[in-house]
Design an enzyme around this catalytic site. Structure first.
Site, mmCIF file in Angstrom:
data_model
loop_
_atom_site.group_PDB
_atom_site.id
_atom_site.type_symbol
_atom_site.label_atom_id
_atom_site.label_comp_id
_atom_site.label_asym_id
_atom_site.label_seq_id
_atom_site.Cartn_x
_atom_site.Cartn_y
_atom_site.Cartn_z
ATOM 1 N N HIS A 54 0.827 -1.204 0.000
ATOM 2 C CA HIS A 54 0.000 0.000 0.000
ATOM 3 C C HIS A 54 0.863 1.256 0.000
ATOM 4 O O HIS A 54 0.530 2.256 -0.664
ATOM 5 C CB HIS A 54 -0.918 -0.044 1.234
ATOM 6 C CG HIS A 54 -1.744 1.174 1.424
ATOM 7 N ND1 HIS A 54 -1.502 2.079 2.437
ATOM 8 C CD2 HIS A 54 -2.814 1.657 0.745
ATOM 9 C CE1 HIS A 54 -2.388 3.055 2.380
ATOM 10 N NE2 HIS A 54 -3.189 2.824 1.360
ATOM 11 N N GLU A 57 2.029 1.845 -3.510
ATOM 12 C CA GLU A 57 0.912 2.369 -4.316
ATOM 13 C C GLU A 57 0.818 3.893 -4.165
ATOM 14 O O GLU A 57 0.624 4.623 -5.145
ATOM 15 C CB GLU A 57 -0.390 1.697 -3.890
ATOM 16 C CG GLU A 57 -1.638 2.236 -4.560
ATOM 17 C CD GLU A 57 -2.765 2.488 -3.575
ATOM 18 O OE1 GLU A 57 -3.305 3.618 -3.555
ATOM 19 O OE2 GLU A 57 -3.104 1.550 -2.821
ATOM 20 N N HIS A 58 0.961 4.384 -2.933
ATOM 21 C CA HIS A 58 0.953 5.831 -2.695
ATOM 22 C C HIS A 58 2.140 6.502 -3.372
ATOM 23 O O HIS A 58 2.002 7.544 -4.025
ATOM 24 C CB HIS A 58 1.018 6.117 -1.191
ATOM 25 C CG HIS A 58 -0.299 6.125 -0.506
ATOM 26 N ND1 HIS A 58 -0.774 7.218 0.180
ATOM 27 C CD2 HIS A 58 -1.261 5.177 -0.392
ATOM 28 C CE1 HIS A 58 -1.951 6.941 0.706
ATOM 29 N NE2 HIS A 58 -2.269 5.701 0.377
ATOM 30 N N GLU A 134 -3.609 8.056 7.596
ATOM 31 C CA GLU A 134 -4.623 7.125 7.101
ATOM 32 C C GLU A 134 -4.848 5.989 8.095
ATOM 33 O O GLU A 134 -5.989 5.565 8.337
ATOM 34 C CB GLU A 134 -4.194 6.577 5.738
ATOM 35 C CG GLU A 134 -5.230 5.671 5.101
ATOM 36 C CD GLU A 134 -4.817 5.173 3.721
ATOM 37 O OE1 GLU A 134 -5.574 4.379 3.142
ATOM 38 O OE2 GLU A 134 -3.739 5.572 3.230
#
Length: 417
Positions: A54, A57-58, A134
């Site tokens: 993840h 991905e960012h 997040e």
């Protein structure tokens, strides 16, 4: 480059570097959906660095070898498109939706993001803070926390499938640029990717253009670590939390993403708890008003799956809701499903599929997910035919296979009652 027909208007090709390309032409459309699926997700994160998939991905959106973040945004805006990405348990996918004359720009940008991201040290530190925020938001969401705890219970705490996709604060704080580069080098390779597109495009032109922008060689052979097999654990667990409601997850083992049982089980699941005509909705919300959310669904991946039910209710009603859910389970096992109820569930699923096929994004995603899970790619008509072929007998067979009352996992999250 040979292009093979899968079914009318759908095609497949494979580049010399191993990139698999799936295309569904929709000449009546005025847009195109482009997606790149990387066959690596949160279950492939290194043990001490869960959340790394993840994180990457960012990071890709911070810039590439030829474009900074602002240039990327301007390029997609200039063709009137949108772009995004998401990380799942077994894949990470990057996608763009554009008017049909912008597909080459979208393809170029997505190839840049996946194969040539900058992954600069300054961006690693900057984006780390964003992801930590997040995670804080994720931890503040009781329903999401409940789902994470249910996964830990059924797959075993520490198993890669059980881990939260966003990772933990400790893991994200420890990620170094070297970790990012090593993971990207290992998994972000053409022979570990699927390019899927749907819309107003020509398959031949797409393959030719993809051969140009995805031309990077793979280098050394792919040596991804072998995934740890998943195994369902039936446990009954309560997690004390100061929440206003009790979150209830109940589930049993489900089919893998490539198992033929998926379709009849989806029909049974529709009868049980998918939507306002389902048995659970009627018994728990409509008749007794005990929950606002009551639903069931099937979640599958390459080597396992879970058929789960979720309800959120006042803590004092939790025991009653659990008993009512189990009553519906027992009813499904004890009495044959009426033909009229089966036909209603099939009609609903048929309609949902037909409506989803109006979306280029759904068409592309359907192709890519079949490829990622090594599943036969069916045409919409073939898929509808398999749905239509579900009978009361085949529904009862999957019920007997996956609904084992003594093998259910029950997780409750909330205050003690």
């Amino acid at each position: 480059m040979p292009v093979r027909t899968l079914y009318p208007h759908a095609y497949e090709a494979r580049l010399e570097n191993g990139l698999r390309i799936l295309i569904e032409e929709a000449p009546q459309s005025r847009s195109v959906s482009v997606g790149v699926w990387v066959h690596a997700g949160s279950r492939d994160d290194p043990p001490a660095l869960h959340g790394l998939s993840h994180f990457i991905e960012h990071l890709t959106f911070k810039g590439t070898a030829t474009r900074d973040a602002r240039t990327l945004s301007h390029a997609i805006d200039a063709v009137g498109g949108t772009i995004n990405a998401a990380t799942a348990k077994e894949s990470t996918f990057y996608y763009a939706d554009v008017p049909s004359d912008g597909w080459e720009t979208a393809l170029d940008i997505l190839s840049d993001l996946t194969l040539r991201p900058a992954l600069a040290a300054t961006d690693v530190d900057l984006e780390r803070n964003v992801i930590l925020e997040e995670i804080r938001g994720h931890l503040d969401d009781p329903e999401q926390t409940a789902y994470d705890l249910f996964n830990e219970d059924v797959w075993g705490e520490g198993h890669p499938v059980a881990r939260s996709i966003v990772g933990s604060m400790e893991a994200i704080e420890s990620v170094r640029r070297e970790d990012v580069l090593a993971y990207h080098h290992q998994y972000y390779r053409p022979d570990n990717m699927v390019l899927a597109m749907s819309g107003r495009i020509c398959a031949r032109r797409v393959v030719d253009r993809a051969a140009e922008v995805f031309s990077r060689p793979n280098g050394a052979l792919l040596t991804a670590p072998k995934r740890i097999p998943s195994r369902f654990h039936p446990v009954h667990t309560h997690h004390e939390r100061p929440t206003g409601m009790m979150h209830i997850y109940m589930g049993g083992s489900g089919p893998t993403a490539s198992d033929d049982d998926r379709i009849p089980l989806e029909v049974v699941n529709s009868i049980l708890g998918d939507g306002t005509s389902s048995r659970l909705f009627n018994a728990i919300r409509e008749t007794r008003g005990l929950a606002y959310v009551i639903t069931s669904y099937v979640s599958s991946f390459s080597d396992g799956g879970v058929w789960m039910t979720y309800a959120g209710t006042a803590p004092q009603n939790a025991a009653t809701v659990i008993e009512l859910i189990q009553d519906e389970f027992r009813q499904l096992l004890r009495l044959p499903i009426p033909e009229a109820e089966l036909q209603l569930a099939k009609a609903k699923l048929r309609g949902h599929l037909i409506l989803a096929l109006e979306s280029n994004a759904h068409r592309a995603s359907r192709l890519a997910n079949a490829a990622i899970h090594d599943r036969e790619i069916l045409s919409p008509d073939e898929l509808l035919a398999r749905l239509d072929a579900v009978t009361c007998d085949s529904a009862q067979t999957v019920l007997n296979t996956y609904l084992c009352l003594d093998q259910l996992s029950i997780t409750t999250i909330g205050p003690s009652t």
